[in-house]
Design a protein around this motif. Sequence first.
Motif, mmCIF file in Angstrom:
data_model
loop_
_atom_site.group_PDB
_atom_site.id
_atom_site.type_symbol
_atom_site.label_atom_id
_atom_site.label_comp_id
_atom_site.label_asym_id
_atom_site.label_seq_id
_atom_site.Cartn_x
_atom_site.Cartn_y
_atom_site.Cartn_z
ATOM 1 N N THR A 15 0.589 -1.210 -0.100
ATOM 2 C CA THR A 15 -0.096 0.116 0.054
ATOM 3 C C THR A 15 0.883 1.077 0.068
ATOM 4 O OG1 THR A 15 -0.097 -0.071 2.329
ATOM 5 C CG2 THR A 15 -1.729 -1.043 1.168
ATOM 6 N N THR A 40 5.651 14.232 -6.849
ATOM 7 C CA THR A 40 5.546 12.904 -6.388
ATOM 8 C C THR A 40 5.557 12.711 -5.141
ATOM 9 O OG1 THR A 40 6.345 10.814 -6.719
ATOM 10 C CG2 THR A 40 8.099 12.430 -6.818
ATOM 11 N N PHE A 57 7.208 5.546 -6.253
ATOM 12 C CA PHE A 57 5.633 5.567 -6.622
ATOM 13 C C PHE A 57 5.670 5.936 -8.228
ATOM 14 C CE2 PHE A 57 3.617 6.416 -2.479
ATOM 15 C CZ PHE A 57 4.575 6.237 -1.632
ATOM 16 N N ASP A 59 2.537 6.452 -10.913
ATOM 17 C CA ASP A 59 0.894 6.485 -11.369
ATOM 18 C C ASP A 59 0.720 6.652 -12.926
ATOM 19 O OD1 ASP A 59 0.205 10.013 -9.804
ATOM 20 O OD2 ASP A 59 1.453 9.225 -11.394
ATOM 21 N N GLY A 60 -0.326 6.278 -13.263
ATOM 22 C CA GLY A 60 -0.951 6.554 -14.796
ATOM 23 C C GLY A 60 -2.256 6.172 -14.997
ATOM 24 N N ARG A 61 -2.229 6.019 -16.087
ATOM 25 C CA ARG A 61 -3.807 5.401 -16.470
ATOM 26 C C ARG A 61 -3.728 4.390 -17.391
ATOM 27 N NH1 ARG A 61 -7.264 10.829 -17.436
ATOM 28 N NH2 ARG A 61 -7.153 11.790 -15.446
ATOM 29 N N GLY A 65 -8.389 3.725 -19.329
ATOM 30 C CA GLY A 65 -8.663 5.149 -18.729
ATOM 31 C C GLY A 65 -8.525 5.030 -17.237
ATOM 32 N N LYS A 66 -8.542 3.667 -16.521
ATOM 33 C CA LYS A 66 -8.726 3.762 -15.172
ATOM 34 C C LYS A 66 -7.447 3.939 -14.408
ATOM 35 C CE LYS A 66 -12.590 0.769 -14.095
ATOM 36 N NZ LYS A 66 -13.540 1.784 -14.265
ATOM 37 N N PRO A 67 -7.143 4.775 -13.444
ATOM 38 C CA PRO A 67 -6.011 5.090 -12.923
ATOM 39 C C PRO A 67 -5.327 4.009 -12.313
ATOM 40 C CG PRO A 67 -7.540 6.469 -11.752
ATOM 41 C CD PRO A 67 -8.420 5.573 -12.707
ATOM 42 N N TYR A 68 -4.116 4.055 -12.086
ATOM 43 C CA TYR A 68 -3.500 2.962 -11.354
ATOM 44 C C TYR A 68 -2.388 3.530 -10.586
ATOM 45 C CZ TYR A 68 0.463 3.102 -14.798
ATOM 46 O OH TYR A 68 1.461 3.547 -15.625
ATOM 47 N N TRP A 69 -1.822 3.076 -9.474
ATOM 48 C CA TRP A 69 -0.710 3.751 -8.803
ATOM 49 C C TRP A 69 0.113 2.429 -8.139
ATOM 50 C CZ3 TRP A 69 -1.399 7.612 -4.094
ATOM 51 C CH2 TRP A 69 -0.567 8.445 -3.979
ATOM 52 N N PHE A 71 3.534 1.018 -6.354
ATOM 53 C CA PHE A 71 4.546 1.042 -5.082
ATOM 54 C C PHE A 71 5.301 0.044 -5.294
ATOM 55 C CE2 PHE A 71 1.250 3.791 -4.153
ATOM 56 C CZ PHE A 71 0.006 3.056 -3.828
ATOM 57 N N TYR A 185 -4.615 -10.765 -13.094
ATOM 58 C CA TYR A 185 -3.851 -9.856 -13.882
ATOM 59 C C TYR A 185 -2.811 -10.898 -14.832
ATOM 60 C CZ TYR A 185 -4.901 -7.179 -9.841
ATOM 61 O OH TYR A 185 -5.559 -6.326 -8.935
#
Lengths: 216, 195, 804
Positions: A15, A40, A57, A59-61, A65-69, A71, A185
């Motif tokens: 997380t 960031t 970290f 992040d992107g889409r 179109g859904k965001p991701y993050w 770690f 996945y």
Amino acid sequence: MSNGKSILVDTSLCTGCRGCQVACKQWNNLPGTKTKQIGTYQNPQDFSFETWKVVRFADGRQEDGKPYWYFFSDMCRHCIEPPCKISIEMTVKDAVIQDQATGAVVYTEKTKQVQFKDVMCPYGIPKQNPKTKVLTKCTMCIDRIKNGLIPACVKACPTGAVVFGDRDKILDMAKKRVTELKKTYPKAMAINPDEVRVIYIVTDNPKKYWKFAAGV
Amino acid sequence: MSSTRREFLAGAGALVGGLAISSLGIDLTSVIAYAEEMKKIEKVKTARQTTSICCYCSVGCGLICSTDKKTGKIINIEGDPDHPINEGSLCAKGAGIFQTTEANSHRLTKVLYRAPGSDKWQVKSWNWAITEIAKRIKKTRDTGFMAKNSKGEVVNRVENIAHMGSSNIDNEECWLIASMVRAMGLVYIDHQARV
Amino acid sequence: MTNHWIDLQHGDVILLQGSNAAENHPISFKWIMKAKERGAIVIHVDPRFTRTSSKADIYTPLRPGTDIALFGGMINYIIEKEKYFKEYVVNYTNASFIVNDKFDFHDGLFSGYNPATRKYDKSTWTIQKDEKGIPVKDPTLQHPRCVFQLLKKHYSRYDIETVSRITGTPVKDLLKVYEAYASTGVPDRAGTILYALGQTQHTSGVQNIRALSIIQLLLGNIGICGGGVNALRGEPNVQGSTDFAILYDSLPGYLKAMTVSTKTLEDYLKKNTPVSKDPMSANWYQNYPKYMVSLLKAWFGDRATKENEFGYSWLPRLDDGQICDVLNMIDNMSKGKIKGLICVAQNPACSLPNSNKVREAFKNLDWMVHVNIFNNETASFWKGPGMDPQKIKTEVFLLPAAASVEKEGSQTNSGRWVQWKYEAAKAPGDCIYTGDIIIRLVSKLKELYRTDKKAVFPDPILNLKWDYTDNKGRMDVVKVSKTINGYFLEDVTIGDKTYKKGDCVPSFALLQADGRTSSGCWIMCGAFTENGTNLMARRKKDDPTGLGLYPQWAWAWPVNRRIIYNRASVDLNGKPYNPKRPLLAWVDGKWVGDVPDGPWPPMADKEKGKYPFIMKPDGVSSLFGPGLNDGPFPEHYEPLEGPVTNNLLSSQLRNPVIRIFSGPYDKVASSDPKYPFVMTTYTSTEHWCTGAITRWQSWLTEAQPQVYVEISEELAKLKGIKNGDKVKVESVRGSVLCVAMVTPRLQPLNCGGKSIHVVGMTFNYGWLFPEDCGDSANLLTPTAGDANTGTPEYKAFMVNITKV
């Protein structure tokens, strides 16, 4: 050598709480370095002689179109055949210990005799103390593991994203986990499990986590 | 998975109360860089271990504080592996609690006083501070005490002194504050719970 | 929390809304991920895609301040699709109760609103009672005036298209959330809702929580493992500090503050002790007098006698309706009415809304006492930006306190576990326990009042029992703790047992209303056994139910009950609704499992059985909740400062009874083109609230060094801002210079065709230290408070952003 210990870093459970990053500082009495906010959550931006664990970290889409993050709790891979050890030993013998029992790769003071540019590492791990010229990086908390404790970062992790154990069991666990994750996945993979003791599991292209996640 | 990661790896050596020494062979003290860090494990092993609770988010994670028996100072703080909620884990803030201790040179360690119009702090003694504060509380209270409100109803309250805080202190301290402010007759009483 | 942290593992659907638990309660995710690994569905609804969202199965955004719209749509869905747990709803809620004929709701207002006073006359918000005084019920739930039908009618207006237009949440995402969550309306599925300040820090904050509570009740999720209404509290001991009432409107143990209309103790007890005519209602608060008198005895000891009403008249009284919360405190301070401030371990210069107003208000103080472990912007307000120390007359006493690990004492977590901790080291330098500071201060006050013949009303100060030091003059923590628990002040025989004078009272069921017992806080009664064993210090890992209750680890209030309202987890015969998670069961004439909500038999026993919600006068939970200031049903209103000019659900744009101010600093700019973006504020994992403690720690400041504003890529493009650029964020009240964090995790929301941009900032920074970290996000927030609690609306207001 393929026995010994391993660490599994399962990014699907992470997380990004940075308990591991701070626990490493706390245990190893490393100072907090001066950083800047550059847009960031990640800081510091990279390893240094005072930072041996960096949670990266990204992040992107996704295509839909859904965001991701993502770690990525980056640390030394404690390779089975460490390129750093090989390259350093071209200059200085016995500068790098590869602990027989655990496989932990640990630098000694002798590393100060090496030219930093000659040190090879596909993951960008080793850093040099500018004053003493000694090379530094994660020690796999060898002082702790030699005393029946788990590494500080492993202990800090609340979700079990970072676990420590016998290598063969960790390899087995990695395999099972990837199989399980692939159901949701399809790109899930363990990164270079046969080459490293610190094995990362990702659910996407490793480069989306960090450019050197799978090595150069 | 049929077994949890943690159960499965319990044998790999989670930190247990007695910090068992199990040397696995090589004496590394002379060769490892940062010999100080090797000394830390020895100090932690022989330290006095105290359980505490994290001072942040209200999950109430367990801590183990290691205090050097010679100096009486805390030298390490990590999670309490026996605590059923956190099982030894800690987030960034909890993992860094060592920096709330004396080890942090920014800790306030002296009673400070700022005089009217001044741009700096002066160091004072507790006796002085407690006496001066009590005098001011009394003066302000006695000046502003309302025995009755504008309708002539008995209120016995003080509206010119306010109290704020705190959710960051122990229960016993909270209760002492709750008692103090009622005895003083205050009504402006509030703290983080509301905000 | 009605439940507790470890219990989260039992959720089959976990809804986090108004919570960013992975970031702000990180260890909770140990248990949430366990649930997830077991197949639970994790839903996160939040204006931003955060670290929590990254682990959610379903993430969807919503516009800050529109939670009631979303919840209302869910209630509508649950009722329309008949997903509610009917047996639970009929028996354990007031769904079947018939409401007063005159109660009404029309176009955004409930019956009884007075626009001149901005208050409701709640006299029509009542339940009809029969000649015995018992609520009239229709268990078929068909009566048009029963709560259930009124609830259904109220939320039928929250159709999914309208909800989507208000919240900006796409219809398909709303349906996903509703469908997943409503699946927990069956006995073997548990749904838990986790919320934090994302729900409370709104002008309709309390109604937000009422809305999610209604959902939980409809689905039968309260009182069960993996269920509950779970407030993830925000401070290490805010549960404790709330229990002990460092608040103007309550007394320790959630007793009510005294007001002028209760002139005598008798008046006060009569007013506050609820009466129920229904023999099946336990109506536990009928014991109120025992708790109040025991509190007075704890405060005044032997000086409290029957003759002097146990000291009742020594205590301060509010005028009826007088509000003395932080918003009014600062407002009156800014008007020069408050001359002295005692501020313990709090940083209002950065934590209260509208920081400019707060910091200016401090200038009017004659003196300020501040207690802390580090310096902060409050104690040092006089040298803050824009301050001229020469012109500021306020004396400030900054007192050094012991840190948490340097103190022995107890702390109550969000799950109501009261845990004992020990002193790991002596505090450095001249630091002493905060408790020691308070003890010394009051001792000195007593001395001053004792020796001044002209002292004003010295009675409460002189009569306060204050013998809490050990033989070294230091705070005797255990003694204070036992005082809180309570003692028998003389030998008392209850039933066939005699307790000796000086014994600790082992349960609040044994407290007396006649002065023979004391208790500083009745809900804490039982933390010690009668012979003085400290149950809060227990460390036993036994878990007999296997449900993670750990009944012998520390002690939970009340009476070590780990999940409250647990009598609702069984059917009328006492059989667990979910045999796989048997929290409680009636077996062979007694309860087994968790500590039950009272020993009485289950409801099927018409003679001795009791309803499950024992703290409510009617014994059941409230779908219709008449006790709040803004209505018995939650209704969507827009935030005080918002982006739209009309409310799609009614003509009433805003909640008509919220707390608002009209002073020179209290500016509001709603639907103002100068401030076109919705802003929300929050904290980060690495910093703690205003950063008053964490900004002094290099490991944490290294990870989060400076203030930033999170903006979407779309907004960045609109304003020509690149990631890392320096920008100014301003509201009509103030401005903050910061770094722009351009991120795909925020997206503009489509609210009925209008594109609304949402931006966010943490309030973790302040001008004092580190030098370049930035200042508080609260320079931007409005002075507006919730209609019931006055909790400020930190989560939804309007700003502009420009590159500098």
